[in-house]
Design a protein around this motif. Structure first.
Motif, mmCIF file in Angstrom:
data_model
loop_
_atom_site.group_PDB
_atom_site.id
_atom_site.type_symbol
_atom_site.label_atom_id
_atom_site.label_comp_id
_atom_site.label_asym_id
_atom_site.label_seq_id
_atom_site.Cartn_x
_atom_site.Cartn_y
_atom_site.Cartn_z
ATOM 1 N N ALA A 127 0.827 -1.207 0.000
ATOM 2 C CA ALA A 127 0.000 0.000 0.000
ATOM 3 C C ALA A 127 0.862 1.258 0.000
ATOM 4 C CB ALA A 127 -0.936 -0.015 1.217
ATOM 5 N N ALA A 128 1.886 1.287 0.845
ATOM 6 C CA ALA A 128 2.733 2.474 0.923
ATOM 7 C C ALA A 128 3.556 2.651 -0.342
ATOM 8 C CB ALA A 128 3.659 2.379 2.134
ATOM 9 N N GLY A 129 4.082 1.553 -0.888
ATOM 10 C CA GLY A 129 4.873 1.640 -2.106
ATOM 11 C C GLY A 129 4.045 2.123 -3.288
ATOM 12 N N ILE A 130 2.836 1.597 -3.418
ATOM 13 C CA ILE A 130 1.949 2.043 -4.496
ATOM 14 C C ILE A 130 1.593 3.515 -4.304
ATOM 15 C CG2 ILE A 130 -0.343 1.785 -5.505
ATOM 16 C CD1 ILE A 130 -0.145 -1.215 -4.857
ATOM 17 N N ALA A 131 1.301 3.901 -3.061
ATOM 18 C CA ALA A 131 0.927 5.294 -2.791
ATOM 19 C C ALA A 131 2.035 6.255 -3.213
ATOM 20 C CB ALA A 131 0.600 5.467 -1.311
ATOM 21 N N VAL A 132 3.266 5.970 -2.811
ATOM 22 C CA VAL A 132 4.378 6.855 -3.156
ATOM 23 C C VAL A 132 4.629 6.838 -4.659
ATOM 24 C CG1 VAL A 132 6.859 7.246 -2.864
ATOM 25 C CG2 VAL A 132 5.428 6.735 -0.877
ATOM 26 N N SER A 133 4.432 5.675 -5.303
ATOM 27 C CA SER A 133 4.643 5.605 -6.755
ATOM 28 C C SER A 133 3.643 6.476 -7.519
ATOM 29 C CB SER A 133 4.546 4.152 -7.242
ATOM 30 O OG SER A 133 3.201 3.719 -7.371
ATOM 31 N N CYS A 134 2.529 6.810 -6.873
ATOM 32 C CA CYS A 134 1.508 7.654 -7.499
ATOM 33 C C CYS A 134 1.710 9.132 -7.212
ATOM 34 C CB CYS A 134 0.116 7.241 -7.019
ATOM 35 S SG CYS A 134 -0.389 5.585 -7.504
ATOM 36 N N MET A 135 2.636 9.471 -6.339
ATOM 37 C CA MET A 135 2.886 10.862 -5.983
ATOM 38 C C MET A 135 3.850 11.483 -6.985
ATOM 39 S SD MET A 135 3.301 10.529 -1.837
ATOM 40 C CE MET A 135 2.007 9.763 -0.842
ATOM 41 N N LYS A 136 3.502 12.653 -7.489
ATOM 42 C CA LYS A 136 4.327 13.301 -8.505
ATOM 43 C C LYS A 136 5.754 13.521 -8.018
ATOM 44 C CE LYS A 136 4.249 17.064 -11.861
ATOM 45 N NZ LYS A 136 3.491 18.243 -12.368
ATOM 46 N N ARG A 185 5.848 3.833 -11.623
ATOM 47 C CA ARG A 185 4.778 4.800 -11.427
ATOM 48 C C ARG A 185 3.401 4.135 -11.466
ATOM 49 N NH1 ARG A 185 6.734 9.549 -9.334
ATOM 50 N NH2 ARG A 185 8.242 10.580 -10.702
ATOM 51 N N ASN A 186 2.549 4.515 -10.477
ATOM 52 C CA ASN A 186 1.184 3.983 -10.388
ATOM 53 C C ASN A 186 1.149 2.464 -10.283
ATOM 54 O OD1 ASN A 186 1.187 6.408 -12.652
ATOM 55 N ND2 ASN A 186 -0.374 6.683 -11.070
ATOM 56 N N HIS A 187 2.216 1.871 -9.765
ATOM 57 C CA HIS A 187 2.333 0.406 -9.775
ATOM 58 C C HIS A 187 2.962 -0.138 -8.496
ATOM 59 C CE1 HIS A 187 3.835 -3.318 -12.298
ATOM 60 N NE2 HIS A 187 3.257 -3.663 -11.166
ATOM 61 N N GLY A 188 4.204 0.245 -8.195
ATOM 62 C CA GLY A 188 4.846 -0.323 -7.023
ATOM 63 C C GLY A 188 6.333 -0.043 -6.993
ATOM 64 N N LEU A 189 7.073 -0.906 -6.286
ATOM 65 C CA LEU A 189 8.496 -0.706 -6.048
ATOM 66 C C LEU A 189 9.328 -1.813 -6.697
ATOM 67 C CD1 LEU A 189 8.369 0.060 -2.203
ATOM 68 C CD2 LEU A 189 8.249 1.706 -4.101
ATOM 69 N N LEU A 190 10.564 -1.457 -7.067
ATOM 70 C CA LEU A 190 11.532 -2.416 -7.577
ATOM 71 C C LEU A 190 12.858 -2.163 -6.866
ATOM 72 C CD1 LEU A 190 11.828 -4.550 -10.073
ATOM 73 C CD2 LEU A 190 13.265 -2.742 -11.019
ATOM 74 N N TYR A 204 13.673 -3.513 2.128
ATOM 75 C CA TYR A 204 13.094 -3.303 3.456
ATOM 76 C C TYR A 204 13.086 -1.819 3.815
ATOM 77 C CZ TYR A 204 12.395 -3.485 8.487
ATOM 78 O OH TYR A 204 11.909 -3.278 9.765
ATOM 79 N N TYR A 205 14.225 -1.148 3.597
ATOM 80 C CA TYR A 205 14.301 0.256 3.987
ATOM 81 C C TYR A 205 13.611 1.176 2.986
ATOM 82 C CZ TYR A 205 16.938 -1.098 7.996
ATOM 83 O OH TYR A 205 17.276 -1.681 9.188
ATOM 84 N N LEU A 206 13.521 0.765 1.735
ATOM 85 C CA LEU A 206 12.715 1.510 0.776
ATOM 86 C C LEU A 206 11.246 1.479 1.186
ATOM 87 C CD1 LEU A 206 12.502 3.003 -1.959
ATOM 88 C CD2 LEU A 206 12.263 0.748 -3.045
ATOM 89 N N GLU A 207 10.773 0.315 1.564
ATOM 90 C CA GLU A 207 9.386 0.182 2.017
ATOM 91 C C GLU A 207 9.144 0.991 3.287
ATOM 92 O OE1 GLU A 207 5.454 -0.888 2.791
ATOM 93 O OE2 GLU A 207 6.602 -0.939 0.925
ATOM 94 N N ARG A 208 10.070 0.933 4.236
ATOM 95 C CA ARG A 208 9.916 1.701 5.471
ATOM 96 C C ARG A 208 9.889 3.199 5.179
ATOM 97 N NH1 ARG A 208 11.151 -0.769 10.389
ATOM 98 N NH2 ARG A 208 10.463 1.219 11.275
ATOM 99 N N ALA A 209 10.709 3.638 4.222
ATOM 100 C CA ALA A 209 10.718 5.051 3.840
ATOM 101 C C ALA A 209 9.367 5.460 3.258
ATOM 102 C CB ALA A 209 11.836 5.319 2.838
ATOM 103 N N CYS A 210 8.788 4.597 2.427
ATOM 104 C CA CYS A 210 7.471 4.885 1.848
ATOM 105 C C CYS A 210 6.394 4.924 2.923
ATOM 106 C CB CYS A 210 7.125 3.844 0.782
ATOM 107 S SG CYS A 210 8.115 3.953 -0.722
ATOM 108 N N GLN A 211 6.446 3.987 3.862
ATOM 109 C CA GLN A 211 5.476 3.967 4.947
ATOM 110 C C GLN A 211 5.536 5.263 5.751
ATOM 111 O OE1 GLN A 211 6.412 0.477 7.223
ATOM 112 N NE2 GLN A 211 5.609 -0.954 5.695
ATOM 113 N N ALA A 212 6.740 5.720 6.042
ATOM 114 C CA ALA A 212 6.903 6.950 6.820
ATOM 115 C C ALA A 212 6.375 8.151 6.052
ATOM 116 C CB ALA A 212 8.376 7.145 7.180
ATOM 117 N N GLN A 213 6.646 8.216 4.749
ATOM 118 C CA GLN A 213 6.177 9.351 3.960
ATOM 119 C C GLN A 213 4.652 9.410 3.931
ATOM 120 O OE1 GLN A 213 8.239 10.465 0.352
ATOM 121 N NE2 GLN A 213 6.325 10.654 -0.777
ATOM 122 N N VAL A 214 4.012 8.277 3.717
ATOM 123 C CA VAL A 214 2.547 8.246 3.697
ATOM 124 C C VAL A 214 1.989 8.681 5.052
ATOM 125 C CG1 VAL A 214 0.527 6.752 3.496
ATOM 126 C CG2 VAL A 214 2.416 6.511 1.876
ATOM 127 N N ALA A 215 2.605 8.199 6.128
ATOM 128 C CA ALA A 215 2.140 8.566 7.462
ATOM 129 C C ALA A 215 2.332 10.060 7.718
ATOM 130 C CB ALA A 215 2.882 7.750 8.514
#
Length: 266
Positions: A127-136, A185-190, A204-215
Motif C-alpha cells: 500500500a505504501a509503495g503504491i501510494a508513493v509511486s503515485c505521488m508526482k 509509477r502507479n504500480h509499485g516498487l523495484l 526493506y528500507y525503501l518500504e519503510r521510507a514509503c510507509q513513513a512518507q505516507v504517514a
C-alpha cells in the motif's frame, strides 16, 4: 519474443520437500536464501496474495534465474519449489508444475538481461509503495530511511499491462546502468542487489521510507525538509563498501525464520 507460459491447474500443486537431483551446492544456497526472502515478505506483510515476485540469478549462468511458482502463497514457497527459467521465458525446471507469471517474468528478465551486476530483483505492491509511486514528487528525503535513496531512484512511467520485448526495453532504459531502486509509477516498487541479502536490505528500507512518507503526509503537519547536502551525506554513508550491516542482518533474519518458518529450507 517473450514467451508467455500457459496457466496450469493449481489445486493439485505438489510442494517438493527435498533438494532436486543435480542441483549444485551454490545453486542450492541461492535457492535457500531466495525462499527465505519470500517468507520474509510474508512476515513483514509485503505480499499481494500470489502476485509480485523475487528472483535471483543462478550462479554461473547469465541466462538462468529462479522465481516463484505461479499459484503459491509466499509462506508456502520452499527452496526446492522455486522455478528455474531462462531469459526467453522457457521453464528449465519446475517441480510444482505451476509455471510462472508472465508479467513477473517480463519485469525480472528485463533487469537480469541488462544488468549483469544484479543478482537479485524484488518487486512489491505494498500500500505504501503504491501510494508513493503515485505521488508526482516520488520519494521525498524526509527521513533517514528515505535519504539513503536521495538522487538514486529511477522512475518508470506506467503504460498498461504488457508482456512484450518492447516493455522489457522500456524497463531497461528506465532503470539505467547503475540504479538499484526504481519507482514503477502507479504500480509499485523495484529493488535490486548484488546479493540476495543486499536486495532485501534495500527493499526493506525503501518500504519503510514509503510507509513513513505516507504517514507524515496524512498528518497535514508542517514538515521539516533536510538540506540536499545532508541527504547526500546520508546516501553516501549507506554506500560505504565497508558497511557491515548486511553481514549482521541477514544471519539474524535467517535465525528468526528458523524459529518461526523453518520450512523454507526444504
Amino acid at each position: 519474443m517473450v514467451a508467455q507460459p500457459q496457466p496450469q491447474a493449481q489445486s493439485q500443486a505438489i510442494l517438493p520437500s527435498r533438494r532436486p537431483a543435480g542441483t549444485a551446492d551454490d545453486e542450492w544456497t541461492v535457492r535457500v536464501d531466495l525462499a527465505a526472502c519470500y517468507r520474509l515478505f510474508h512476515h513483514f506483510r509485503f505480499t499481494d496474495l500470489i502476485y509480485t515476485h523475487i528472483s535471483a540469478r543462478v550462479p554461473g549462468r547469465h541466462d538462468h534465474f529462479l522465481i516463484n511458482p505461479y499459484g503459491l502463497m509466499f509462506d508456502e514457497i520452499t527452496a526446492s519449489s522455486l522455478v528455474k527459467v531462462d531469459v526467453d521465458g522457457n521453464v528449465v525446471s519446475d517441480t510444482t508444475g505451476l509455471g510462472i507469471n508472465p508479467g513477473g517474468f517480463t519485469i525480472h528478465s528485463a533487469v537480469h538481461m541488462a544488468r549483469p551486476d544484479v543478482t537479485c530483483v524484488m518487486h512489491s505492491h505494498t500500500a505504501a509503495g503504491i501510494a508513493v509511486s503515485c505521488m508526482k514528487q516520488g520519494l521525498m528525503p524526509l527521513t533517514q530511511h528515505a535519504m539513503r535513496f536521495h538522487g538514486r531512484i529511477a522512475h518508470h512511467d506506467y503504460d498498461g499491462v504488457f508482456f512484450t520485448d518492447a516493455e522489457r526495453k522500456r524497463l531497461q532504459a528506465s532503470l539505467g546502468a547503475d540504479r538499484m531502486v526504481m519507482l514503477l509509477r502507479n504500480h509499485g516498487l523495484l529493488a535490486c542487489g548484488r546479493t540476495i541479502a543486499e536486495a532485501w536490505d534495500v527493499m526493506y528500507y525503501l518500504e519503510r521510507a514509503c510507509q513513513a512518507q505516507v504517514a507524515l503526509l496524512s498528518t497535514g503537519a508542517e514538515l521539516i525538509h533536510p538540506a540536499d547536502t545532508v541527504a547526500e551525506q546520508v546516501a553516501r554513508a549507506f554506500e560505504d563498501p565497508g558497511r557491515k550491516a548486511n553481514a549482521r542482518i541477514w544471519p539474524a533474519l535467517l535465525r528468526m525464520l528458523d524459529r518461526t518458518s523453518p520450512g523454507y529450507r526444504d
